[in-house]
Design a protein around this motif. Structure first.
Motif, mmCIF file in Angstrom:
data_model
loop_
_atom_site.group_PDB
_atom_site.id
_atom_site.type_symbol
_atom_site.label_atom_id
_atom_site.label_comp_id
_atom_site.label_asym_id
_atom_site.label_seq_id
_atom_site.Cartn_x
_atom_site.Cartn_y
_atom_site.Cartn_z
ATOM 1 N N PRO A 1 18.115 47.158 -14.244
ATOM 2 C CA PRO A 1 17.545 48.458 -13.868
ATOM 3 C C PRO A 1 16.557 49.030 -14.892
ATOM 4 C CG PRO A 1 19.888 48.434 -13.410
ATOM 5 C CD PRO A 1 19.586 47.168 -14.169
ATOM 6 N N THR A 2 16.829 48.868 -16.172
ATOM 7 C CA THR A 2 15.909 49.393 -17.188
ATOM 8 C C THR A 2 14.568 48.677 -17.113
ATOM 9 O OG1 THR A 2 17.712 50.016 -18.666
ATOM 10 C CG2 THR A 2 15.537 49.739 -19.670
ATOM 11 N N ARG A 3 14.607 47.371 -16.947
ATOM 12 C CA ARG A 3 13.351 46.613 -16.861
ATOM 13 C C ARG A 3 12.576 47.002 -15.607
ATOM 14 N NH1 ARG A 3 16.641 41.633 -17.923
ATOM 15 N NH2 ARG A 3 17.405 42.146 -19.981
ATOM 16 N N LEU A 4 13.294 47.275 -14.519
ATOM 17 C CA LEU A 4 12.605 47.720 -13.301
ATOM 18 C C LEU A 4 11.967 49.092 -13.509
ATOM 19 C CD1 LEU A 4 14.939 46.538 -10.425
ATOM 20 C CD2 LEU A 4 12.669 45.673 -11.022
ATOM 21 N N LYS A 5 12.606 49.954 -14.258
ATOM 22 C CA LYS A 5 12.013 51.257 -14.574
ATOM 23 C C LYS A 5 10.740 51.070 -15.392
ATOM 24 C CE LYS A 5 16.370 53.804 -14.506
ATOM 25 N NZ LYS A 5 17.360 54.514 -15.337
ATOM 26 N N ILE A 6 10.769 50.128 -16.313
ATOM 27 C CA ILE A 6 9.575 49.847 -17.120
ATOM 28 C C ILE A 6 8.464 49.294 -16.233
ATOM 29 C CG2 ILE A 6 8.639 48.367 -18.942
ATOM 30 C CD1 ILE A 6 11.414 48.634 -20.349
ATOM 31 N N ILE A 7 8.801 48.352 -15.363
ATOM 32 C CA ILE A 7 7.811 47.789 -14.440
ATOM 33 C C ILE A 7 7.225 48.897 -13.568
ATOM 34 C CG2 ILE A 7 7.488 46.272 -12.422
ATOM 35 C CD1 ILE A 7 7.731 44.598 -14.895
ATOM 36 N N ASN A 8 8.077 49.778 -13.069
ATOM 37 C CA ASN A 8 7.606 50.890 -12.249
ATOM 38 C C ASN A 8 6.634 51.767 -13.026
ATOM 39 O OD1 ASN A 8 7.649 52.627 -9.875
ATOM 40 N ND2 ASN A 8 8.765 54.051 -11.189
ATOM 41 N N ALA A 9 6.971 52.078 -14.256
ATOM 42 C CA ALA A 9 6.087 52.909 -15.077
ATOM 43 C C ALA A 9 4.751 52.211 -15.309
ATOM 44 C CB ALA A 9 6.765 53.229 -16.411
ATOM 45 N N LEU A 10 4.804 50.925 -15.647
ATOM 46 C CA LEU A 10 3.577 50.179 -15.939
ATOM 47 C C LEU A 10 2.769 49.880 -14.683
ATOM 48 C CD1 LEU A 10 4.866 47.746 -18.705
ATOM 49 C CD2 LEU A 10 3.629 49.909 -18.975
ATOM 50 N N ALA A 11 3.403 49.979 -13.527
ATOM 51 C CA ALA A 11 2.671 49.810 -12.264
ATOM 52 C C ALA A 11 1.711 50.982 -12.062
ATOM 53 C CB ALA A 11 3.646 49.717 -11.092
ATOM 54 N N ASN A 12 2.001 52.093 -12.734
ATOM 55 C CA ASN A 12 1.183 53.294 -12.581
ATOM 56 C C ASN A 12 0.136 53.457 -13.673
ATOM 57 O OD1 ASN A 12 2.411 54.718 -10.216
ATOM 58 N ND2 ASN A 12 4.227 54.372 -11.450
ATOM 59 N N LYS A 13 0.464 52.992 -14.882
ATOM 60 C CA LYS A 13 -0.452 53.223 -16.006
ATOM 61 C C LYS A 13 -0.060 52.371 -17.199
ATOM 62 C CE LYS A 13 -2.282 57.394 -16.574
ATOM 63 N NZ LYS A 13 -3.609 57.037 -16.249
ATOM 64 N N GLU A 14 -1.053 51.952 -17.949
ATOM 65 C CA GLU A 14 -0.810 51.292 -19.232
ATOM 66 C C GLU A 14 -0.169 52.317 -20.160
ATOM 67 O OE1 GLU A 14 -3.693 48.657 -21.872
ATOM 68 O OE2 GLU A 14 -4.177 50.801 -22.049
ATOM 69 N N LEU A 15 0.906 51.904 -20.839
ATOM 70 C CA LEU A 15 1.625 52.842 -21.705
ATOM 71 C C LEU A 15 1.971 52.184 -23.034
ATOM 72 C CD1 LEU A 15 4.170 54.162 -19.050
ATOM 73 C CD2 LEU A 15 2.216 55.430 -19.967
ATOM 74 N N CYS A 16 2.084 53.009 -24.070
ATOM 75 C CA CYS A 16 2.548 52.495 -25.357
ATOM 76 C C CYS A 16 4.074 52.572 -25.387
ATOM 77 C CB CYS A 16 1.917 53.248 -26.526
ATOM 78 S SG CYS A 16 2.599 54.882 -26.827
ATOM 79 N N VAL A 17 4.663 51.902 -26.350
ATOM 80 C CA VAL A 17 6.119 51.867 -26.481
ATOM 81 C C VAL A 17 6.676 53.287 -26.609
ATOM 82 C CG1 VAL A 17 8.045 51.006 -27.861
ATOM 83 C CG2 VAL A 17 6.048 49.557 -27.493
ATOM 84 N N CYS A 18 5.991 54.143 -27.354
ATOM 85 C CA CYS A 18 6.440 55.537 -27.522
ATOM 86 C C CYS A 18 6.484 56.263 -26.181
ATOM 87 C CB CYS A 18 5.507 56.299 -28.460
ATOM 88 S SG CYS A 18 5.331 55.569 -30.082
#
Length: 121
Positions: A45-62
């Motif tokens: 689930p955490t990795r899917l949340k990350i994928i979902n976030a990155l599907a919308n925009k490039e993001l930094c680790v912070c």
């Protein structure tokens, strides 16, 4: 019939022509293994949340850390697993590391899965 009932043929009558057609298109064990590994990584689930976030925009680790309310270390650990499977990529800009999806296939895979679970049945 309940959805958990076992549904099988009433008569055993395999279609050897169909079986041969399918066998001709079988995937190698290596490909099956790599595909299974990809789905395993996406099964978190955490990795899917990350994928979902990155599907919308490039993001930094912070950014991801704040968004998911997790430590940078925890996010970095999850990003490494995604990166090892070529699901995400990164670029450095000075001291900042930005992550994005590796290619359009990852977005398609995510969106197809999302469409499937959002379907009304």
């Amino acid at each position: 019939m309940k959805s958990d009932d076992i549904v099988i043929c009433q008569e055993y009558c395999p279609s050897f022509k169909r079986i041969e057609e399918v066998k001709e298109k079988e995937l190698s064990e290596s490909i099956i293994g790599r595909l299974a590994d990809t789905f395993k990584v996406l099964g978190d689930p955490t990795r899917l949340k990350i994928i979902n976030a990155l599907a919308n925009k490039e993001l930094c680790v912070c950014d991801i850390s704040e968004l998911l309310d997790m430590t940078q270390s925890a996010i970095s650990h999850q990003l490494r697993k995604l990166r090892d499977m070529n699901l995400v990529k990164y670029r450095k800009e000075g001291r900042i590391v930005y992550y994005s999806l590796d290619d359009h296939h990852i977005l398609q895979l995510f969106c197809q899965g999302l469409d499937h679970v959002m379907e009304e049945r």
